[in-house]
Design an enzyme around this catalytic site. Structure first.
Site, short mmCIF file in Angstrom:
data_model
loop_
_atom_site.label_atom_id
_atom_site.label_comp_id
_atom_site.label_asym_id
_atom_site.label_seq_id
_atom_site.Cartn_x
_atom_site.Cartn_y
_atom_site.Cartn_z
N GLY A 110 0.84 -1.20 0.00
CA GLY A 110 0.00 0.00 0.00
C GLY A 110 0.87 1.24 0.00
N ASN A 157 0.96 -2.60 5.23
CA ASN A 157 0.12 -1.40 5.30
C ASN A 157 -1.12 -1.47 4.42
OD1 ASN A 157 -0.36 1.63 5.71
ND2 ASN A 157 0.02 1.54 3.50
N SER A 190 -5.34 -0.44 13.70
CA SER A 190 -6.22 0.72 13.81
C SER A 190 -6.83 0.74 15.21
CB SER A 190 -7.36 0.63 12.77
OG SER A 190 -8.36 1.61 13.03
N TYR A 231 -14.52 -3.92 9.25
CA TYR A 231 -13.17 -3.32 9.32
C TYR A 231 -12.58 -3.51 10.71
CZ TYR A 231 -9.51 0.23 9.44
OH TYR A 231 -8.31 0.88 9.58
#
Length: 246
Positions: free
Chosen positions: A12, A90, A143, A156
């Site tokens: 990424g 990432n 995250s 997510y």
């Protein structure tokens, strides 16, 4: 931080935190294996870095959910540059706000395939070499959603929770063999389309009242990849401006 003689792989890599990480590695002397699904932006980044730094750069257009493509890309990177010392997982999907019932099974599978299995595939492709050399750094990007769980982002949040747990479990298998595994969990970040890695904007989700910059996130990632972080493994480090828990 000095990464001369090291080879860092970043997934990424063409935008956002991944781009800033690649820039920081190049600035500090690392050769690079850069992976992204967007070949155009990836080439722009590679040209930008090559013009500024005397480092070797290999780029690969690759969907990390494709195990064969990942194995091929990272295998070629290792063959071309001799090794991969550092892996930054990432690449991820994240911009989606749907209730649990509105989130389709296909959505769940796609997020799992990229966010979790992509991390697994990339790690499997490089870990053996790290263990043979007795030195390696794996930094996964999690995250705060994987810590607290975000409403409207169950799929997510679940994938990032899995990445955090994977980090802790893998570290317990390989730390004594010289491979350190950690996770960086950003809070609110600046828009990935913003090319200024120092850009931030107001945010009411942190007590600092702003988003984190790509450079701030990259600084932490690169620190964990460095010899200065030689006693840190199995950790999930939140970088969130003192997050207001949701």
């Amino acid at each position: 931080m000095n990464f001369k003689g090291k080879v860092a792989a970043v997934t990424g890599a063409s935008v956002g935190i991944g781009r800033a990480v690649a820039m920081q590695f190049a600035e500090n002397g690392a050769d690079l294996v850069l992976i992204d699904i967007n070949g155009e932006k990836l080439n722009v980044l590679a040209e930008e870095l090559a013009a500024k730094h005397q480092v070797r750069i290999k780029t690969y257009v690759c969907d990390v959910s494709d195990e064969q493509a990942v194995t091929s890309a990272l295998g070629d990177g290792i063959e071309s540059l001799g090794k991969i010392d550092i892996l930054v997982n990432n690449a991820a999907l994240w911009r989606s706000h749907k209730s649990f019932l509105e989130t389709s099974v296909d959505d769940w599978k796609r997020y799992m395939d990229i966010n979790v299995m992509g991390t697994v595939y990339c790690t499997r492709a490089v870990l053996g070499g790290m263990l043979e050399r007795g030195w390696g750094r794996i930094i996964n990007i999690g995250s705060v959603a994987g810590v607290y769980g975000n409403a409207g982002m169950a799929h997510y949040s679940a994938t990032k929770g899995a990445v955090i747990s994977l980090t802790r479990a893998l570290a317990k298998e390989v730390t004594d063999k010289g491979v350190l595994v950690n996770c960086v969990s950003p809070g609110s970040v600046s828009p990935s389309a913003e090319e200024d890695i120092d850009f931030y904007q107001p945010s009411n989700l942190s007590f600092m009242g702003r988003t984190g910059t790509d450079r701030e996130n990259a600084n932490l990632v690169c620190f964990l990849a460095s010899d200065e972080a030689s006693y840190i493994s199995g950790q999930n480090i939140q970088i969130d401006g003192c997050r207001k828990k949701q």
